[in-house]
Design an enzyme around this catalytic site. Structure first.
Site, PDB file in Angstrom:
ATOM      1  N   SER A 147      61.942  42.132  42.997  1.00 15.37           N
ATOM      2  CA  SER A 147      60.520  41.880  42.795  1.00 15.37           C
ATOM      3  C   SER A 147      60.356  40.490  42.214  1.00 15.37           C
ATOM      4  O   SER A 147      61.308  39.918  41.643  1.00 15.37           O
ATOM      5  CB  SER A 147      59.939  42.915  41.822  1.00 15.37           C
ATOM      6  OG  SER A 147      58.656  42.546  41.370  1.00 15.37           O
ATOM      7  N   TYR A 160      59.563  47.067  33.461  1.00 18.15           N
ATOM      8  CA  TYR A 160      59.818  46.859  34.886  1.00 18.15           C
ATOM      9  C   TYR A 160      60.571  45.552  35.110  1.00 18.15           C
ATOM     10  O   TYR A 160      61.574  45.515  35.845  1.00 18.15           O
ATOM     11  CB  TYR A 160      58.489  46.847  35.636  1.00 18.15           C
ATOM     12  CG  TYR A 160      58.622  46.730  37.133  1.00 18.15           C
ATOM     13  CD1 TYR A 160      59.165  47.769  37.893  1.00 18.15           C
ATOM     14  CD2 TYR A 160      58.188  45.593  37.801  1.00 18.15           C
ATOM     15  CE1 TYR A 160      59.283  47.664  39.272  1.00 18.15           C
ATOM     16  CE2 TYR A 160      58.297  45.482  39.181  1.00 18.15           C
ATOM     17  CZ  TYR A 160      58.846  46.516  39.914  1.00 18.15           C
ATOM     18  OH  TYR A 160      58.950  46.416  41.282  1.00 18.15           O
TER      19      TYR A 160
END
Length: 286
Positions: A147, A160
């Site tokens: 990501s 995250y």
């Protein structure tokens, strides 16, 4: 590019295949000719994938397999099942993941552990157990779904981002280790795309009245919602996986869409305090 050759007889395993990127990647690879093992924690949630496969005429190439990346015995059973059915594994797409939002001080430690367990240790576990089977193929490949949060630690994304930063480091080390064995390692670093992962991780977050982070967290949540509403088509990511799968010599990192590449370039080129100021100003304007 020309018509790609079909990967007839080659086998792919996609984790987290019941929705989002995983579902689309399964269809993309099946269309290329792969026999796709669609790994999912709850096989009863396979309806959407099977419906998409039927519409595309690809049902015979999709095999649902029970696979919770946090359960090593399930992973071993899944790889053993693939060995029994096909005797090979040519492409592993480590896609399974969750997104947990919240401010570093306020996210319970157990939630941090759960985030790392799924996004990092789950990918490590699947990779470790799959590699002996993958080495049987003359040229196999591992794709990790990272990501932009594996490059930029945005506020409110601490757990995250930490899991994705860890994934990036592991994948880089693994790439050096596997290249001499003929196994390519690839990282895909998407920005915001409209997949269910964000709703699951952010919908239940509310800024508490007494929180010193209330203003920033509210700005982060508003920004996340706006970004999700304006996000790109997740099929772009699935198509990229397809391109990497058929590439003779893939790069190590791929970033998309353009906004992600620009954000990373800004972080690399600007002094960090300048970049930090730009990000916080961008959030406050939402």
């Amino acid at each position: 590019m020309g018509k790609p050759r079909e990967r007839t007889g080659e086998v792919a395993l996609v984790t987290g295949a019941s929705s989002g990127f995983g579902l689309l990647i399964c269809i993309e690879l099946a269309a290329q000719g792969y026999r796709v093992a669609a790994g999912m924690r709850r096989p009863e949630a396979s309806g959407a994938l099977l419906d998409a496969a039927r519409k595309a005429g690809l049902t015979s190439r999709i095999h649902i397999i029970k696979l919770d990346v946090c359960e090593p015995e399930q992973i071993k059973n899944a790889i053993a099942e693939m060995d029994h059915l096909w005797g090979r594994l040519d492409l592993l797409v480590n896609n399974a993941g969750e997104a947990l939002g919240g401010m570093v001080e306020e996210v319970p430690l157990e939630a941090w552990r759960n985030q790392m367990e799924v996004n990092f240790f789950g990918a490590v576990s699947v990779t470790q157990i799959a590699l002996p089977l993958m080495r049987r193929s003359s040229k196999s490949r591992i794709i990790f779904m990272s990501s932009i949060s594996g490059i930029v630690g945005f506020p409110g994304y601490g757990p995250y981002a930490s899991s994705k930063f860890a994934l990036e480091g592991m994948a880089e080390s693994l790439s050096f280790e596997l290249q001499p064995l003929g196994i390519d390692v690839v990282l895909i670093e998407p920005g915001a795309y409209g997949t269910p992962i964000w709703g699951k991780g952010f919908n239940d977050i509310q800024a508490k009245e007494e929180s010193p982070y209330r203003k920033t967290l509210t700005e982060v949540l508003n920004f996340s919602k706006t970004t999700a509403d304006q996000s790109g088509d997740p099929q772009e990511v699935a198509a990229l996986v397809g391109e990497i799968a058929r590439s003779a010599s893939p790069r190590f990192r791929y970033r998309l869409p353009l906004g992600t590449r620009l954000t990373v370039a800004a972080k690399v080129l600007l002094p960090f305090r300048w970049f930090q100021s730009i990000v916080l100003k961008m959030l406050s304007k939402r």
